[in-house]
Design an enzyme around this catalytic site. Structure first.
Site, mmCIF file in Angstrom:
data_model
loop_
_atom_site.group_PDB
_atom_site.id
_atom_site.type_symbol
_atom_site.label_atom_id
_atom_site.label_comp_id
_atom_site.label_asym_id
_atom_site.label_seq_id
_atom_site.Cartn_x
_atom_site.Cartn_y
_atom_site.Cartn_z
ATOM 1 N N LEU A 53 0.930 -1.206 -0.030
ATOM 2 C CA LEU A 53 0.064 -0.171 -0.078
ATOM 3 C C LEU A 53 0.983 1.180 0.044
ATOM 4 C CD1 LEU A 53 -2.702 -0.849 2.780
ATOM 5 C CD2 LEU A 53 -2.921 -1.299 0.138
ATOM 6 N N ASP A 54 0.440 2.421 -0.638
ATOM 7 C CA ASP A 54 1.040 3.743 -0.481
ATOM 8 C C ASP A 54 1.313 3.961 1.017
ATOM 9 O OD1 ASP A 54 0.786 3.749 -3.159
ATOM 10 O OD2 ASP A 54 -0.444 5.413 -3.341
ATOM 11 N N LYS A 55 2.346 4.633 1.174
ATOM 12 C CA LYS A 55 2.602 4.856 2.456
ATOM 13 C C LYS A 55 1.594 5.710 3.284
ATOM 14 C CE LYS A 55 5.845 8.051 5.366
ATOM 15 N NZ LYS A 55 7.086 8.940 5.203
ATOM 16 N N THR A 57 -1.616 5.469 2.590
ATOM 17 C CA THR A 57 -2.900 4.734 2.585
ATOM 18 C C THR A 57 -2.808 3.798 3.999
ATOM 19 O OG1 THR A 57 -2.882 4.778 0.204
ATOM 20 C CG2 THR A 57 -4.250 3.206 1.209
ATOM 21 N N ARG A 153 -5.418 6.894 -6.981
ATOM 22 C CA ARG A 153 -5.234 8.252 -7.109
ATOM 23 C C ARG A 153 -5.236 8.957 -8.464
ATOM 24 N NH1 ARG A 153 -0.024 8.177 -3.160
ATOM 25 N NH2 ARG A 153 -0.153 10.531 -3.429
#
Length: 240
Positions: A53-55, A57, A153
């Site tokens: 996951l993105d940092k 998120t 995003r």
């Protein structure tokens, strides 16, 4: 750095964590800060990356504990047999109750670290559903059928409704109560307003996988406090 991790499920083959926003899933190239994988490696002999996951998120993320489980789970993500559901708060009022964003995504030709919708990009599909709309925002559900970097995003930016507080694809601005509540006043001894939300408003809520034993599992992470508090305030304003 001491961080209490919320374990959603654990077996001898995998561990599922409710990743907090602001924590890297895996180490970055510079090893600039501890990641979730680093924290897990302090507790377990071996941890294998299945997805990330993105940092900024939050939500469900799974790591394998052995090579066989790693191979088994990774194949599901590659074959797109997992079901990944996200919730997100986006800028603006979305009028479509549901839809599919089918646009290829590739690296931005100029801006390093950014992705964009580009004709020669990799196929990328995001399904969306409107859950609740507010005057300035919309609360959404997303199902990603592909797993591209920053996929939701990028697609939502291209759709004209970037994720709230997104510094790369949106305006990066925090959600302030003063911006949504008409008769807002700071407390007597309060000098500066604290944001309701000051991080990417995206949460990986649910992940459906098949365990190595053949059983289907649905892993769910509750909506975090900051997002819940923001939604409650928006609903109050909607209620008048």
């Amino acid at each position: 750095m001491k961080q209490q991790l919320e374990i959603l499920a654990e077996t001898g083959d995998f561990i599922a964590i409710n990743k907090p926003a602001g924590l890297l899933s895996i180490p970055d190239r510079e090893q600039s800060e501890p990641s979730l994988k680093d924290l897990l490696l302090r507790q377990f002999d071996s941890i294998f990356t299945v997805h990330r996951l993105d940092k900024e998120t939050s939500g469900v993320i799974v790591f394998a504990k052995n090579e066989a489980s790693h191979r088994f789970l990774s194949q599901q993500f590659e074959a797109r047999t997992t079901t990944k559901l996200y919730n997100g708060l986006v800028l603006g009022k979305v009028y479509d109750t549901e839809g599919t964003l089918d646009q290829p995504i590739g690296e931005h030709p100029v801006k390093k670290g950014m992705m964009t919708v580009v004709r020669k990009g990799k196929p990328s599909i995001t399904e969306f559903r409107l859950i609740e709309s507010f005057p300035q925002y919309s609360w959404m559900e997303f199902r990603i059928l592909t797993g591209r970097t920053h996929q939701i995003r990028v697609h939502m930016k291209n759709f004209g409704h970037p994720i709230v507080c997104d510094p790369l694809y949106g305006d990066g601005q925090p959600v302030l109560l003063s911006s949504i509540k008409k008769k807002f006043k700071l407390g007597k001894d309060v000098l500066e307003e604290r944001p309701l939300l000051n991080r990417l408003a995206l949460h990986a809520r649910s992940l459906q996988i098949t365990g190595i034993d053949g059983k289907e599992l649905t892993l769910e992470a509750p909506i975090p406090k900051d997002l819940r508090a923001t939604l409650q305030q928006l609903e109050k304003v909607n209620a008048g």
